[in-house]
Design a protein around this motif. Structure first.
Motif, short mmCIF file in Angstrom:
data_model
loop_
_atom_site.label_atom_id
_atom_site.label_comp_id
_atom_site.label_asym_id
_atom_site.label_seq_id
_atom_site.Cartn_x
_atom_site.Cartn_y
_atom_site.Cartn_z
N TYR A 99 0.85 -1.08 0.11
CA TYR A 99 0.26 -0.69 0.13
C TYR A 99 0.87 1.46 -0.02
CZ TYR A 99 -3.27 3.54 2.15
OH TYR A 99 -4.23 4.72 2.23
N GLU A 100 1.82 0.72 0.38
CA GLU A 100 2.65 2.37 0.70
C GLU A 100 3.89 2.53 -0.80
OE1 GLU A 100 6.63 3.52 4.11
OE2 GLU A 100 6.34 1.24 3.34
N GLN A 101 3.38 1.48 -1.68
CA GLN A 101 4.17 1.78 -3.10
C GLN A 101 3.45 2.42 -3.53
OE1 GLN A 101 5.98 -1.25 -4.67
NE2 GLN A 101 6.86 -1.87 -3.17
N LEU A 102 1.54 2.54 -3.15
CA LEU A 102 1.03 3.37 -3.69
C LEU A 102 1.06 4.64 -4.16
CD1 LEU A 102 -2.39 1.84 -2.94
CD2 LEU A 102 -0.74 1.28 -5.18
N PRO A 103 0.69 5.89 -5.53
CA PRO A 103 1.16 7.42 -5.21
C PRO A 103 0.31 7.86 -3.98
CG PRO A 103 0.22 6.24 -7.64
CD PRO A 103 0.34 5.56 -6.65
N HIS A 104 1.00 8.80 -3.54
CA HIS A 104 -0.03 9.87 -2.65
C HIS A 104 -1.33 9.77 -3.17
CE1 HIS A 104 3.10 9.79 0.92
NE2 HIS A 104 3.98 9.50 -0.41
N ASP A 105 -0.99 10.54 -4.69
CA ASP A 105 -2.25 11.32 -4.81
C ASP A 105 -3.37 10.11 -5.32
OD1 ASP A 105 -1.32 9.71 -6.73
OD2 ASP A 105 -1.48 12.23 -8.65
N ASN A 106 -2.92 8.66 -4.89
CA ASN A 106 -4.19 7.82 -5.76
C ASN A 106 -3.88 6.31 -4.66
OD1 ASN A 106 -6.29 5.84 -7.29
ND2 ASN A 106 -4.18 5.15 -7.79
N ARG A 107 -4.16 7.01 -3.61
CA ARG A 107 -3.56 6.11 -2.31
C ARG A 107 -5.75 5.92 -1.02
NH1 ARG A 107 1.24 7.53 1.41
NH2 ARG A 107 2.68 5.80 0.37
N PRO A 108 -6.55 5.32 -1.22
CA PRO A 108 -7.75 5.16 -1.23
C PRO A 108 -7.51 4.54 0.91
CG PRO A 108 -7.24 2.75 -2.39
CD PRO A 108 -6.26 4.14 -2.93
N HIS A 109 -8.26 5.23 1.66
CA HIS A 109 -8.45 4.65 2.62
C HIS A 109 -8.47 3.12 2.51
CE1 HIS A 109 -9.95 7.88 4.91
NE2 HIS A 109 -10.77 8.36 3.43
N PHE A 110 -7.57 2.33 3.64
CA PHE A 110 -7.46 1.06 3.57
C PHE A 110 -7.73 1.14 4.97
CE2 PHE A 110 -3.52 -2.40 4.62
CZ PHE A 110 -4.70 -3.10 4.05
N VAL A 111 -8.74 -0.46 4.94
CA VAL A 111 -10.01 -0.66 6.62
C VAL A 111 -9.71 -1.73 6.74
CG1 VAL A 111 -11.83 -1.40 6.83
CG2 VAL A 111 -11.55 0.83 6.02
N VAL A 112 -8.70 -2.05 7.93
CA VAL A 112 -8.18 -3.51 8.27
C VAL A 112 -9.84 -3.78 9.49
CG1 VAL A 112 -6.48 -4.72 9.47
CG2 VAL A 112 -5.67 -2.74 8.01
N VAL A 113 -10.50 -4.63 8.82
CA VAL A 113 -11.18 -5.78 10.00
C VAL A 113 -10.59 -7.14 10.83
CG1 VAL A 113 -13.79 -6.54 10.50
CG2 VAL A 113 -13.17 -4.61 9.27
N GLY A 114 -9.82 -6.66 11.84
CA GLY A 114 -9.33 -8.04 12.68
C GLY A 114 -8.67 -7.83 13.88
#
Length: 367
Positions: A211-226
């Motif tokens: 996820y960190e490798q995604l460009p900053h302007d194309n980073r959606p939220h990352f929801v972790v359920v657990g």
């Protein structure tokens, strides 16, 4: 603890099945969902089957439950969570054990040495001594044969049933409303999702690094359920040490109801699930049934759960996972197409009636 035996009486009973129902009553996720869904499906599709659910103390559960089931007239005893009472064979009652995985063998670093010894003693014995073994994937079948020398003719692969609610697609507006109420910080913005216990086997750190490798302007939220303990702290430290990810990666440990989870699948841009090892990979199927495209692993049981509609990566390659993320996030049409195909695959391969009929036919063959 009192021993409870629950019966569902019918006008015509053609067989009586006894179940070790410890997980049925005391586990809200995982093995508990498997137990409740399987027993519920049998009762719904075959009301002529009498079902006896045993909830007993450890000593009785291990050494005397077979005698109880025999005295109650059970035709077959089914251990739903890797374990059988040790007296089933002595009592002459046919037995089935469902083996979900052998993670204590394939991923031993997650377990304390004494726990591994206990699991081998309980679960390995059950696999070797059951009249028949049900494995929830071909991958688990291979592991049971390899580690416990169970002959192939005593094993059936019957995939894990999904809770009935997930088979029905959720309306997008309803899903958006539920997600908005459960996770108001999203503000209707896009997000990607992962679901499962936070431990090293599930590979959350690898997901975060991708996820960190995604460009900053194309980073959606990352929801972790657990939820998790030591490994969760390791991941949280990594996130906080990287600064810019604190406000966009969210760990949600209190989402347990199926409707909220279903809404998250329906609303997510995609599910990430590049686990190192799974007995089946239930979140992959739950997500796919809501037309949520999936990025998962090319190892263990996950290709079986995901089918070719998913993008399959090496869980050891952060770069592969990151490339799959970038590709799907940049291609709206492909995400939609993969989601539709994923649902079709799961409806064909994990149909409730088909899986329930396979279990029923196995019961009949042992009576």
């Amino acid at each position: 603890m009192t021993l409870f035996c629950f019966f569902f009486y019918n006008f015509v009973t053609i067989m009586k099945i006894g179940y070790d129902a410890k997980r049925y009553f005391h586990n809200r996720t995982g093995l508990g969902n498997y137990s409740r869904t399987l027993v519920g499906n049998i009762s719904a599709l075959y009301p002529e089957v009498e079902t006896c659910l045993y909830d007993s103390k450890a000593l009785e559960r291990t050494f005397r439950l077979g005698a109880k089931a025999k005295n109650d007239g059970c035709d077959v005893f089914h251990g739903l969570s890797n374990e059988l009472p040790r007296d089933t064979a002595r009592q002459g009652i046919p037995s089935i054990v469902t083996m979900h995985d052998v993670a204590w063998r394939t991923f031993p670093d997650m377990y304390k040495p004494w726990d591994r010894v206990i699991y081998d003693w309980k679960y390995g014995w059950s696999a070797r001594h059951a009249t028949h073994v049900v494995c929830i994937s071909e991958s688990t079948k291979r592991d049971v044969m390899r580690f416990y020398n169970v002959p192939e003719q005593r094993i059936s692969v019957i995939y894990q049933p999904v809770q009935p609610t997930f088979y029905e697609p959720m309306d997008k507006k309803d899903a958006a409303k539920i997600v908005g109420e459960a996770l108001p910080y999203l503000n209707g913005e896009p997000f990607i999702l992962t679901v499962g216990s936070i431990n090293s086997r599930k590979n959350l750190l690898g997901m975060v690094e991708a996820y960190e490798q995604l460009p900053h302007d194309n980073r959606p939220h990352f929801v972790v359920v657990g939820n998790g303990r030591e490994y969760r702290k390791q991941v949280e430290y990594y996130i906080s040490d990287r600064g810019g990810m604190d406000g966009v990666i969210h760990i949600e440990s209190n989402i347990h109801d199926a409707q909220t989870l279903k809404a998250l699948y329906a609303q997510a841009q995609l599910l990430m699930y590049p686990s190192f090892y799974e007995g089946f990979g239930l979140p992959v199927v739950e997500a796919a049934l809501q037309c949520c495209p999936v990025i998962t692993s090319n190892v263990s049981s996950l290709p079986e759960a995901a089918g070719d509609a998913a993008i399959q990566c090496s869980p050891s390659s952060v770069d592969e996972i990151a490339e799959a993320l970038r590709h799907l996030l940049d291609n709206d049409t492909e995400r939609e197409e993969r989601g539709i195909r994923a649902r079709q695959y799961c409806m064909e391969n994990f149909d409730t009636e088909k899986l329930t009929r396979q279990i029923y036919d196995l019961y009949q063959s042992l009576c």
